[in-house]
Write a protein that holds these residues in place. Structure first.
Motif, PDB file in Angstrom:
ATOM      1  N   PRO A  53      52.613  44.899  38.945  1.00  0.00           N
ATOM      2  CA  PRO A  53      53.395  45.474  40.051  1.00  0.00           C
ATOM      3  C   PRO A  53      52.571  46.391  40.955  1.00  0.00           C
ATOM      4  O   PRO A  53      52.755  46.385  42.178  1.00  0.00           O
ATOM      5  N   LEU A  54      51.645  47.155  40.355  1.00  0.00           N
ATOM      6  CA  LEU A  54      50.796  48.032  41.164  1.00  0.00           C
ATOM      7  C   LEU A  54      49.882  47.208  42.070  1.00  0.00           C
ATOM      8  O   LEU A  54      49.677  47.551  43.245  1.00  0.00           O
ATOM      9  N   TYR A  55      49.343  46.107  41.514  1.00  0.00           N
ATOM     10  CA  TYR A  55      48.471  45.238  42.309  1.00  0.00           C
ATOM     11  C   TYR A  55      49.250  44.564  43.433  1.00  0.00           C
ATOM     12  O   TYR A  55      48.762  44.465  44.572  1.00  0.00           O
ATOM     13  N   SER A 105      50.497  42.487  17.741  1.00  0.00           N
ATOM     14  CA  SER A 105      50.366  43.793  18.389  1.00  0.00           C
ATOM     15  C   SER A 105      49.517  43.690  19.650  1.00  0.00           C
ATOM     16  O   SER A 105      49.876  44.239  20.707  1.00  0.00           O
ATOM     17  N   LEU A 106      48.402  42.979  19.556  1.00  0.00           N
ATOM     18  CA  LEU A 106      47.524  42.829  20.718  1.00  0.00           C
ATOM     19  C   LEU A 106      48.243  42.112  21.857  1.00  0.00           C
ATOM     20  O   LEU A 106      48.085  42.473  23.033  1.00  0.00           O
ATOM     21  N   THR A 107      49.058  41.122  21.523  1.00  0.00           N
ATOM     22  CA  THR A 107      49.817  40.395  22.550  1.00  0.00           C
ATOM     23  C   THR A 107      50.743  41.333  23.311  1.00  0.00           C
ATOM     24  O   THR A 107      50.799  41.318  24.548  1.00  0.00           O
ATOM     25  N   PHE A 108      51.478  42.162  22.579  1.00  0.00           N
ATOM     26  CA  PHE A 108      52.398  43.091  23.232  1.00  0.00           C
ATOM     27  C   PHE A 108      51.649  44.148  24.051  1.00  0.00           C
ATOM     28  O   PHE A 108      52.116  44.558  25.120  1.00  0.00           O
ATOM     29  N   LEU A 109      50.500  44.586  23.575  1.00  0.00           N
ATOM     30  CA  LEU A 109      49.725  45.567  24.333  1.00  0.00           C
ATOM     31  C   LEU A 109      49.185  44.959  25.627  1.00  0.00           C
ATOM     32  O   LEU A 109      49.172  45.625  26.679  1.00  0.00           O
ATOM     33  N   ILE A 110      48.750  43.706  25.566  1.00  0.00           N
ATOM     34  CA  ILE A 110      48.293  43.026  26.788  1.00  0.00           C
ATOM     35  C   ILE A 110      49.455  42.862  27.757  1.00  0.00           C
ATOM     36  O   ILE A 110      49.310  43.097  28.971  1.00  0.00           O
ATOM     37  N   LEU A 111      50.628  42.488  27.236  1.00  0.00           N
ATOM     38  CA  LEU A 111      51.810  42.360  28.088  1.00  0.00           C
ATOM     39  C   LEU A 111      52.192  43.705  28.701  1.00  0.00           C
ATOM     40  O   LEU A 111      52.625  43.773  29.863  1.00  0.00           O
ATOM     41  N   SER A 112      52.004  44.784  27.944  1.00  0.00           N
ATOM     42  CA  SER A 112      52.292  46.122  28.475  1.00  0.00           C
ATOM     43  C   SER A 112      51.365  46.455  29.634  1.00  0.00           C
ATOM     44  O   SER A 112      51.799  46.978  30.668  1.00  0.00           O
ATOM     45  N   ALA A 113      50.070  46.136  29.451  1.00  0.00           N
ATOM     46  CA  ALA A 113      49.099  46.400  30.520  1.00  0.00           C
ATOM     47  C   ALA A 113      49.417  45.568  31.757  1.00  0.00           C
ATOM     48  O   ALA A 113      49.359  46.070  32.890  1.00  0.00           O
ATOM     49  N   LEU A 114      49.763  44.302  31.548  1.00  0.00           N
ATOM     50  CA  LEU A 114      50.124  43.452  32.681  1.00  0.00           C
ATOM     51  C   LEU A 114      51.409  43.925  33.347  1.00  0.00           C
ATOM     52  O   LEU A 114      51.545  43.877  34.572  1.00  0.00           O
ATOM     53  N   SER A 115      52.352  44.397  32.529  1.00  0.00           N
ATOM     54  CA  SER A 115      53.626  44.869  33.059  1.00  0.00           C
ATOM     55  C   SER A 115      53.435  46.065  33.980  1.00  0.00           C
ATOM     56  O   SER A 115      54.172  46.247  34.953  1.00  0.00           O
ATOM     57  N   ILE A 116      52.430  46.878  33.677  1.00  0.00           N
ATOM     58  CA  ILE A 116      52.132  48.047  34.520  1.00  0.00           C
ATOM     59  C   ILE A 116      51.220  47.663  35.677  1.00  0.00           C
ATOM     60  O   ILE A 116      51.426  48.060  36.825  1.00  0.00           O
ATOM     61  N   GLY A 117      50.192  46.850  35.373  1.00  0.00           N
ATOM     62  CA  GLY A 117      49.175  46.565  36.371  1.00  0.00           C
ATOM     63  C   GLY A 117      49.593  45.611  37.474  1.00  0.00           C
ATOM     64  O   GLY A 117      49.277  45.838  38.655  1.00  0.00           O
TER      65      GLY A 117
END
Length: 503
Positions: A484-486, A470-482
């Motif tokens: 592209p914005l960066y 679960s933590l892996t997918f949540l980190i990937l979710s944050a990276l997936s959003i962050g």
């Protein structure tokens, strides 16, 4: 293991097995290419025919339907912007623009080769990595399903077209649609507007057919583009990618196929999620992400590799644990039980020749799938030369029959009509239908598993961060959003600095 394959190969000194697999594959291609007819329907249709067959022959025929239908869905997706199966939705994003740009043959060629490569990799994963993948899939609970669904929703930005805001709005609409019906935890009816037919929720297949097929028909009928009504000269030369081009995209083939196999092994995840995840990953890996959605080969390769990569993945929990990965695998498991075979770890121990024979039959089904599509590619492309005045009514009838056949009620036809009109206006105002579909697929999955997880752990939200998967997918979710914005911020900053230096 090689000795087991050698023993199983002895079962194939019988032409009846090859005829059965070929027949199943051909029927699967037909079912996959017609909107409303799915792999599940095709397998269910042929299931009674397996009663009098040998186990490997009967299961091989059903596997042929499975492989053929999943791959066949790309044919209308590429040529008509109408996904033949739910897993082909992502294929429309780049295959149809490529066909519209005058390269329908190349679009189909990429779909066929990608499906074949994805199928071969899934066979390898199925044959050699089943215990490992099955062990990971078995660890998925409501917590992990929520994190996976949340990660999937972050893909909306990749399939939103030119406007991320419109994509998010469309995705939110899809999530709201997925919540219509009975709440699985409380039993309360919600968002039905007093319509009894919606108590069980919105039927996904009629909605999908409406959003893509019917809305495309309405667009073509109302379009002033004269080229739509004229016979088209289609290009079918150089349909297949050259060896150099194929090898240059090995990262996309491999990563997308593995994504499909892993996601397919997670019960209930399905090919739609796999293809969207692979598309998003390919876009992030690409040096030209701005070309995605406009007919880039990488987009086609990613989606179709994941689609057929999923097939082998879905068979892993079915064969090793007795847990089907999707609806089609559930009927396939029924076929095993009919033959007196008990899916599970002991199947490979007690009846290894049959278990490994099924793997070989799966490989042969992929070869037949590639062969039949290669032979028929010129015929498939000719569809674009049929006058729209004949083609559109035929597709319309097939859409209605397919939608009605799913539930046997007129409510499915009304859902088809509503989403057809809805999809037409979405397109007219610059919204993409893909985020709506993604929201419909993942919305209920995220919401129900979040609430189920909170109930299981008595409201302790920290459990979502304490479990490794679960933590892996949540980190990937944050990276997936962050990320592209960066990247967008850095690009804008460089442009400002460039303008300042020029001034």
């Amino acid at each position: 293991m090689l000795a087991n394959f050698a023993d199983a190969a002895g079962l194939f000194f019988n032409y009846q097995i090859f005829l059965a697999i070929a027949f199943g594959t051909l029927l699967g291609l037909v079912f996959g290419s017609l909107p409303g007819l799915t792999a599940t329907m095709g397998i269910a249709l042929l299931l009674p025919l397996t009663f009098g067959m040998e186990p490997v022959t009967g299961i091989g025929m059903l596997l042929g339907v499975y492989c053929g239908a999943i791959s066949g869905g790309s044919i209308p997706a590429a040529l008509l912007n109408i996904p033949g199966t739910p897993s082909s939705v992502a294929t429309t994003l780049d295959a149809f623009p490529m066909a519209r740009n005058g390269e329908p043959g190349r679009a189909l060629g990429l779909c066929i080769v990608s499906s074949f490569i994805g199928g071969l990799i899934s066979v390898a994963v199925f044959a050699f990595m089943s215990p490992i993948v099955a062990d990971v899939a078995l660890k998925f609970s409501a917590i992990e399903y929520f994190a996976l669904g949340l990660f999937g929703l972050t893909i909306i930005a990749s399939v939103s077209g030119d406007s991320i805001i419109k994509g998010l709005v469309a995705g939110l609409i899809g999530v709201l649609i997925s919540l219509i019906g009975i709440d699985s935890l409380t039993g309360m009816v919600r968002l039905t507007a007093g319509i009894p037919e919606l108590i069980g929720g919105v039927d996904f297949m009629p909605a999908l057919i409406g959003l893509f097929a019917l809305s495309q028909i309405i667009r073509d009928v109302t379009s002033d583009d004269a080229t739509l009504n004229a016979e088209k000269k289609v290009r079918i030369s150089n349909a297949y990618p050259r060896v150099r081009e194929t090898l240059s995209k090995w990262k996309v083939w491999l990563s997308s196929s593995l994504i499909g196999s892993i996601v397919g092994a997670i019960p209930g995840a399905g090919g739609s999620i796999a293809s969207f995840l692979a598309y998003d990953q390919a876009k992030r890996m690409s040096k030209t992400p701005e070309k995605f959605g406009k007919g880039t080969p990488e987009g086609v390769v990613a989606c179709e590799s994941a689609n057929n990569g999923m097939t082998g993945g879905a068979l892993i929990p079915m064969m090793t644990l007795g847990i089907p990965g999707d609806a089609s695998a559930a009927i396939l498991m029924g076929g095993l039980l009919i033959q007196g075979l008990q899916p599970g770890p002991m199947l490979f121990q007690e009846q290894s020749n049959i278990a490994y024979g099924i793997i070989i039959a799966f490989l042969i089904a992929n070869i037949f799938m590639f062969s039949f599509q290669s032979i028929g590619i010129k015929l498939f492309v000719r569809v674009l030369q049929i006058p729209r005045s004949y083609l559109m009514p035929f597709i319309m009838v097939m859409c209605i029959l397919g939608s009605y056949g799913i539930s046997g009620t007129l409510s499915s036809a009304w859902i088809l009509l509503f989403f057809g009109v809805f999809g037409y206006f979405l397109n007219r105002f610059g919204f993409s239908a893909a985020p709506v579909v993604l929201g419909m697929i993942l919305g209920y999955m995220v919401e129900s598993n979040f609430r189920r997880g909170m109930t299981m752990f008595e409201g302790d939200w920290t459990v979502f961060f304490s479990r490794p998967i679960s933590l892996t997918f949540l980190i990937l979710s944050a990276l997936s959003i962050g990320l592209p914005l960066y990247q967008r911020y850095r690009k804008a900053k460089k442009q400002r600095e460039l303008k300042a230096s020029e001034a």
